[in-house]
Design a protein around this motif. Structure first.
Motif, mmCIF file in Angstrom:
data_model
loop_
_atom_site.group_PDB
_atom_site.id
_atom_site.type_symbol
_atom_site.label_atom_id
_atom_site.label_comp_id
_atom_site.label_asym_id
_atom_site.label_seq_id
_atom_site.Cartn_x
_atom_site.Cartn_y
_atom_site.Cartn_z
ATOM 1 N N UNK A 112 11.044 14.138 30.514
ATOM 2 C CA UNK A 112 10.982 13.489 31.825
ATOM 3 C C UNK A 112 9.547 13.335 32.303
ATOM 4 N N UNK A 113 8.727 14.296 31.933
ATOM 5 C CA UNK A 113 7.385 14.385 32.509
ATOM 6 C C UNK A 113 6.334 13.595 31.775
ATOM 7 N N UNK A 171 16.878 7.860 39.459
ATOM 8 C CA UNK A 171 16.073 8.103 40.661
ATOM 9 C C UNK A 171 16.677 9.217 41.503
ATOM 10 N N UNK A 172 15.837 9.986 42.169
ATOM 11 C CA UNK A 172 16.248 11.131 43.000
ATOM 12 C C UNK A 172 17.395 11.899 42.346
ATOM 13 N N UNK A 218 4.084 11.215 33.547
ATOM 14 C CA UNK A 218 4.907 10.171 34.129
ATOM 15 C C UNK A 218 4.759 10.202 35.648
ATOM 16 N N UNK A 219 3.678 9.601 36.163
ATOM 17 C CA UNK A 219 3.377 9.688 37.596
ATOM 18 C C UNK A 219 4.484 9.175 38.486
ATOM 19 N N UNK A 220 5.108 8.088 38.062
ATOM 20 C CA UNK A 220 6.151 7.479 38.895
ATOM 21 C C UNK A 220 7.363 8.404 39.019
ATOM 22 N N UNK A 260 22.937 14.091 42.241
ATOM 23 C CA UNK A 260 23.928 15.082 41.815
ATOM 24 C C UNK A 260 24.664 15.656 43.037
ATOM 25 N N UNK A 261 23.953 15.766 44.153
ATOM 26 C CA UNK A 261 24.626 16.205 45.389
ATOM 27 C C UNK A 261 25.673 15.197 45.823
ATOM 28 N N UNK A 262 25.393 13.943 45.527
ATOM 29 C CA UNK A 262 26.312 12.886 45.949
ATOM 30 C C UNK A 262 27.370 12.578 44.898
#
Ligand code: GLU
Length: 375
Positions: free
Chosen positions: A18-19, A243-244, A27-29, A249-251
């Motif tokens: 991921x990084x 994204x997020x 991976x700045x974005x 995962x909470x949603x």
């Protein structure tokens, strides 16, 4: 999902995939988006620790090394990459007013009690100050024998160390599947596991073995989940590339949740009661014995005798005047100092020693003997 939204302390493991982008740079974005996701948890008052891989991957590029590395090259890459890794985290977290702190651990830091207590105290202090600890294995100095080896397991050890309620393993897979979804149409995601039985390991070892581009595949994720469950911590395996990912995962985004088999507090007390060999014995008067039985801290004033050689943080047995064991706990003073303050009121400790560490044994670090719990 309540595991994430209700947890007071959360450990999030972020893998190299991921990084670090395909070009070998951070991976700045992705980091910027993830930092916003973490900031949201902080605003809700949750404490967050990040276990971040990527040192070797970033260092490889920085030092112009190829894909296959010898051990010294890998350790050199980790040294060069770790500072790049921290810089990437700082750049990502700063816009949210969040400070981070680098913690590099070896296996001993999570296993040798004195180092464990020390690491825990530092992490507690950082979390109390609102800082995000960014943790990695101290790859530069570890040898094979003292390595944890993968950050999945390291993150579970960290969760255990800080008494976290949730461990989030962000990965390039959505969770544990019944079979490899790439070549089995009937494969389904397992959303929730109550008890991690060998049947699940069999799924992880076979079809899902290659999941996760980093060091750990699905098998190490389940090994991590097992450590976490025994420490009272729920594990969530989910896809980190969306994204997020935490909000997702909470949603209700796809994930595999492995439920804990106890609470962090109970797991900690069980560890004190069962897995430590006591180095000393404290004899306490009737008043202190009653207080300890009620779950209070053991104050120096109630201690009538100190026996044995121990250091601060060692396990001791607490006995009443009849010699009956009532509890075990971690002592806050080295033996000589414990002897000096034995019987003293709390206010007299500092004049006697030049410092105070509070009660002889804090209530949080006390585990009652089984018979004392019902007494
Ligand atoms: N500690 C390694 C690194 O930072 C990663 C280990 C892992 O991903 O499991 O490069």
């Amino acid at each position: 999902m309540s595991e994430l939204s209700a947890a007071k302390r959360i450990v999030i493991k972020v893998g190299s995939a991921l990084l670090v982008g395909p070009d070998g740079a951070a991976h700045g974005e992705w980091l910027a988006d993830f930092a916003a996701d973490v900031a949201r948890l902080r605003v809700r008052g949750q404490q967050v620790l990040v276990v971040s891989s990527g040192a070797v991957a970033l260092g490889r590029r920085r030092l112009g090394l190829g894909k296959r590395l010898s051990l010294p090259e890998k350790q050199a890459a980790a040294a060069a990459g770790q500072s790049a890794l921290m810089r990437a985290w700082e750049v990502a977290l700063e816009p949210h007013g969040l400070a981070c702190a680098q913690i590099l651990l070896t296996r001993d830091d999570t296993e040798v009690r004195r180092r464990w207590l020390n690491a825990r105290a530092t992490l507690d202090t950082l979390l109390g100050l609102g800082v995000i600890p960014v943790i990695n294995e101290n790859d530069t100095v570890v040898t094979e024998e003292i390595r944890v080896g993968d950050n999945d397991r390291l993150s579970a050890r960290v969760a255990q160390l800080v008494g976290a309620e949730a461990l989030i393993l962000l990965s390039d897979v959505e969770g544990l599947y019944t079979a490899d979804p790439r070549n089995d149409q009937t494969a389904t995601l397992i959303p929730r596991i109550q008890h991690l039985t060998p049947a699940f390991d069999a799924m992880a070892g076979g079809a899902n073995a290659s999941a996760g581009v980093g060091t750990g595949g699905m098998a190490t994720k389940l090994a991590a989940a097992r450590i976490a469950a025994a420490a009272g911590c729920a594990t969530v395996i989910t896809l980190g590339t969306r994204p997020s990912p935490l909000l997702a995962v909470e949603q209700g985004a796809k994930a595999t949740v492995i439920e804990p088999s106890t609470t962090p507090a109970a797991a900690y007390k069980a560890w004190i009661a069962g897995s430590l060999s006591p180095a000393g014995v404290l004899t306490v008067d009737a008043g202190a014995a009653a207080a300890v039985r009620r779950g209070k801290s053991l104050l120096a004033a109630g201690v009538t005798d100190v026996d044995g050689h121990f250091d601060k943080g060692d396990a001791v047995v607490i006995r009443d005047e009849a010699g009956v064991e009532i509890a075990r706990g971690l002592i806050r003073y080295v033996d000589d100092h414990a002897r000096k303050i034995c019987g003293l009121k709390s206010a007299a400790i500092e004049p006697a020693l030049g410092y105070t560490s509070g009660p002889m044994v804090h209530a949080d670090d006390l585990a009652l003997a089984a018979h004392a719990q019902t007494a």
